[in-house]
Design an enzyme around this catalytic site. Sequence first.
Site, mmCIF file in Angstrom:
data_model
loop_
_atom_site.group_PDB
_atom_site.id
_atom_site.type_symbol
_atom_site.label_atom_id
_atom_site.label_comp_id
_atom_site.label_asym_id
_atom_site.label_seq_id
_atom_site.Cartn_x
_atom_site.Cartn_y
_atom_site.Cartn_z
ATOM 1 N N TYR A 1 6.525 -17.076 20.477
ATOM 2 C CA TYR A 1 6.345 -16.741 19.060
ATOM 3 C C TYR A 1 7.662 -16.220 18.458
ATOM 4 O O TYR A 1 8.072 -16.627 17.366
ATOM 5 C CB TYR A 1 5.239 -15.684 18.944
ATOM 6 N N SER B 1 8.620 -13.678 10.290
ATOM 7 C CA SER B 1 7.964 -12.457 10.781
ATOM 8 C C SER B 1 9.079 -11.459 11.072
ATOM 9 O O SER B 1 10.242 -11.856 11.238
ATOM 10 C CB SER B 1 7.214 -12.780 12.074
HETATM 11 N N1 NAD Z 1 -0.747 -11.353 10.770
HETATM 12 C C1 NAD Z 1 0.447 -10.891 11.079
HETATM 13 O O1 NAD Z 1 0.584 -9.771 11.571
HETATM 14 C C2 NAD Z 1 1.671 -11.687 10.801
HETATM 15 C C3 NAD Z 1 2.907 -11.018 10.755
HETATM 16 C C4 NAD Z 1 4.050 -11.769 10.509
HETATM 17 C C5 NAD Z 1 3.950 -13.133 10.296
HETATM 18 N N2 NAD Z 1 2.727 -13.730 10.342
HETATM 19 C C6 NAD Z 1 2.671 -15.174 10.101
HETATM 20 O O2 NAD Z 1 1.945 -15.377 8.910
HETATM 21 C C7 NAD Z 1 1.384 -16.692 8.930
HETATM 22 C C8 NAD Z 1 -0.083 -16.602 8.608
HETATM 23 O O3 NAD Z 1 -0.715 -15.844 9.602
HETATM 24 P P1 NAD Z 1 -2.074 -15.042 9.381
HETATM 25 O O4 NAD Z 1 -1.869 -13.722 9.990
HETATM 26 O O5 NAD Z 1 -2.531 -15.150 7.975
HETATM 27 O O6 NAD Z 1 -3.004 -15.879 10.387
HETATM 28 P P2 NAD Z 1 -4.467 -16.460 10.244
HETATM 29 O O7 NAD Z 1 -4.849 -16.848 11.616
HETATM 30 O O8 NAD Z 1 -5.350 -15.535 9.485
HETATM 31 O O9 NAD Z 1 -4.248 -17.759 9.341
HETATM 32 C C9 NAD Z 1 -3.512 -18.845 9.803
HETATM 33 C C10 NAD Z 1 -4.084 -20.113 9.202
HETATM 34 O O10 NAD Z 1 -3.291 -21.216 9.657
HETATM 35 C C11 NAD Z 1 -4.174 -22.264 9.990
HETATM 36 N N3 NAD Z 1 -3.540 -23.145 10.960
HETATM 37 C C12 NAD Z 1 -3.383 -22.951 12.294
HETATM 38 N N4 NAD Z 1 -2.797 -24.011 12.857
HETATM 39 C C13 NAD Z 1 -2.561 -24.884 11.865
HETATM 40 C C14 NAD Z 1 -1.967 -26.182 11.817
HETATM 41 N N5 NAD Z 1 -1.520 -26.792 12.939
HETATM 42 N N6 NAD Z 1 -1.859 -26.803 10.619
HETATM 43 C C15 NAD Z 1 -2.338 -26.212 9.492
HETATM 44 N N7 NAD Z 1 -2.921 -25.010 9.479
HETATM 45 C C16 NAD Z 1 -3.023 -24.348 10.655
HETATM 46 C C17 NAD Z 1 -5.406 -21.599 10.539
HETATM 47 O O11 NAD Z 1 -6.531 -22.479 10.483
HETATM 48 C C18 NAD Z 1 -5.526 -20.394 9.638
HETATM 49 O O12 NAD Z 1 -6.319 -20.668 8.498
HETATM 50 C C19 NAD Z 1 1.673 -17.248 10.321
HETATM 51 O O13 NAD Z 1 2.820 -18.072 10.248
HETATM 52 C C20 NAD Z 1 1.977 -16.012 11.137
HETATM 53 O O14 NAD Z 1 2.789 -16.290 12.244
HETATM 54 C C21 NAD Z 1 1.587 -13.046 10.580
#
Ligand code: NAD
Length: 250
Positions: free
Chosen positions: A154, A141
């Site tokens: 985080y 991130s």
């Molecule tokens: N959305 C943002 O702004 C953003 C920005 C930077 C990084 N990220 C990172 O991107 C990645 C995806 O995030 P997103 O925004 O798509 O979130 P999201 O909540 O839409 O999707 C995350 C998915 O991970 C699954 N998950 C949660 N815990 C889990 C586990 N223990 N084992 C397997 N699966 C699990 C959830 O069921 C969900 O389907 C994450 O690592 C997040 O930290 C997100």
Amino acid sequence: MSKLLEGKVAIVTGAGSGIGRAVAVTLAGAGATVVVSDVSEGTGQETVDIIGDGAGFIRTDVADQASVQNLVDETVRRHGRLDIAHNNAGISGQVGLLADLDPDDWARVVAVNLTGVFNCLQAELKVLVAQGSGSIINTSSVLGLGAIPEQGHYIAAKHGVIGLTKAAAVDYAKTGVRINAVAPAPVRTALVEKLEAENPGYIERLSSFIPAGKIAEPGDIAEAVLYLASDASRFVSGTVLRVDGALAAM
Ligand SMILES: NC(=O)c1ccc[n+]([C@@H]2O[C@H](COP(=O)([O-])OP(=O)(O)OC[C@H]3O[C@@H](n4cnc5c(N)ncnc54)[C@H](O)[C@@H]3O)[C@@H](O)[C@H]2O)c1
């Protein structure tokens, strides 16, 4: 004309939602056979249905080493190989100043966001190194490169993902296996919508910090992952690809 990832087998964790779903769909569109992995069976199966032919679901809790080992073993059993792994599953924690963070929440965020990536790397590297080829992409991130207030768990975990990415890239640089990270700015997914619900105006405030004037869409991150997954990035390893609407340029 053959597609970019024709014949490749890919795992995407956290593929039931947001960035992971977009990546799974994009890699499949580029010709890969995609193993959709998520702790949530219902949403993971939905992603499989969106992709259609060739995709399959394996329920996985990335915080659980045995569950991750099963994901990799079962992928190789079904498809005979593994070429691409996007270690993407992640969760947000409760927002708060560091001294007020619940230690259980700290442990949960680190277990999924950092130890989860470690568990995936261990299981995947054994297969890819023996094969002599492969590309691993970890989701960090922009909060893996700097901090904002009240997300200490985080931020620490996402910095750790970048450290792990660099360490793995150096350890395995001569093996034909590449390990990189993507560092997205905020993306419109369930994770951010949850923070918006808890803190109304959150998305608008975030957008005002980004020179592009908006947060990213999941597909914006998927295209960056596609580049790192493909041979177009064949000499790129140990790098962090920011996908941030010019945030770092400020
Ligand atoms: N959305 C943002 O702004 C953003 C920005 C930077 C990084 N990220 C990172 O991107 C990645 C995806 O995030 P997103 O925004 O798509 O979130 P999201 O909540 O839409 O999707 C995350 C998915 O991970 C699954 N998950 C949660 N815990 C889990 C586990 N223990 N084992 C397997 N699966 C699990 C959830 O069921 C969900 O389907 C994450 O690592 C997040 O930290 C997100």
